[in-house]
Motif scaffolding. Structure first.
Motif: not given
Length: 315
Positions: A13-19, A26-33, A35-41
């Motif tokens: 959950e800490g990693k998710l918050q950082e992401m 920033s303008d970095v698109d991390v949507t897929e990452a 979603v994947a991390l939320e599913a893993k959690i």
């Protein structure tokens, strides 16, 4: 408060918050990452809480952010009027109760109350009632019977207060009298273990037509720590003691000692108090409607038969 077995979940959950923070700044698109991390959690949570040991469920039952009796009363009912005193000695703050309306139905609610901080815990005696607490509870039950109001008890105690003064004022007699009188109450009685259900301290308000347990609670003649200290002369074996005692809701239902288990939100009742309160409220409403259909004589007869059938007698 984070329990030991929740550390891996907290790390993700800490990693998710950082992401999410990175995506916002920033303008970095991390949507897929994300979603994947939320599913893993979510997957890890389901796996973790579906395979808890008995000791871990004991830990969850004691979580300081779990809803307590007064939280359930405030969230489930309207027009609550707290009643005080046993009319003999004092008003025990560890035992609370009074009339209220549950979905428009007048009921009597009684339960043990803990505190959330040091001052409150001292005021509530850590949820450990004295004899006057059990006598107050019985007085309220008799009052409910007089006015034909169903009784709901909420159990959450590490045990009846074991002090010398409690024994001098008749702790054992007070609990024993409650057991005897609750069998003969002429109104429906529903008992719910919402946290800890330890020894006679819990049983003193737990004789009912339906005895239910929340998913992450325990109900036993002794706590794991006390059992460990007696058998091993140390608290270090509390986890083994918990396994041996078979004290979880699932264990109690398998043994025929409780009538049902009420599911908690994923992670425990404290993770979503509103949902937990709503779930318990609906369960109580449904159970009261079921019991209301039974004649008084049958209600008492079934109650006595249920508890008489518990245990094994060998001659």
């Amino acid at each position: 408060m984070l329990l030991d077995f929740e550390q891996p979940i907290a790390a993700l959950e800490g990693k998710l918050q950082e992401m999410q923070k990175l995506a916002a700044e920033s303008d970095v698109d991390v949507t897929e990452a994300v979603v994947a991390l939320e599913a893993k959690i979510n997957s890890l949570k389901k796996e973790t809480y579906a395979n808890l040991t008995r000791w871990q469920r004991v830990q969850l039952s004691r979580h300081p952010e779990r809803p307590y009796t007064l939280d359930y009363i405030a969230g489930m009912t309207d027009k609550f009027v707290e009643l005080h005193g046993d009319r003999t000695v004092a008003d025990d703050k560890a035992m609370v109760g009074g009339f209220a309306e549950l979905d428009g139905m007048p009921v009597m609610l009684i339960g043990q109350q803990k505190g959330r901080n040091t001052k409150q815990r001292q005021f509530r005696n850590f949820g450990m009632p004295n004899p006057e607490g059990y006598r107050k509870a019985l007085r309220l039950m008799k009052l409910a019977e007089k006015f034909n109001r169903p009784i709901i008890t909420l159990i959450d105690t590490p045990g009846a207060f074991p002090g010398l003064e409690a024994e001098e004022r008749g702790q054992g007699e007070a609990i024993a009298r409650n057991l005897k009188e609750m069998f003969m109450l002429k109104v429906p009685v529903i008992c719910v273990v919402i946290g800890e259900g330890a020894s006679g301290g819990a049983l003193g308000i737990a004789i009912g037509d339906r005895v239910l347990m929340l998913e992450n609670t325990w109900y036993s003649v002794i706590s794991p720590e006390s059992c460990s200290s007696i058998l091993w002369r140390s608290w270090d074996y509390k986890e083994q003691a918990a396994e041996a005692l078979k004290l979880t809701a699932t264990d109690m239902q398998k043994a025929g000692l409780v009538d049902g288990i009420i599911q908690e939100p994923l992670g425990g009742a404290h993770t979503n108090s509103e949902q937990m309160i709503a779930t318990l409220k609906q369960t109580l409403i449904n159970t009261l409607k079921e019991l209301a259909a039974l004649p008084v004589d049958e209600l008492i007869s079934q109650r006595i038969d249920k508890f008489s059938a518990m245990g094994v007698v060998v001659e």
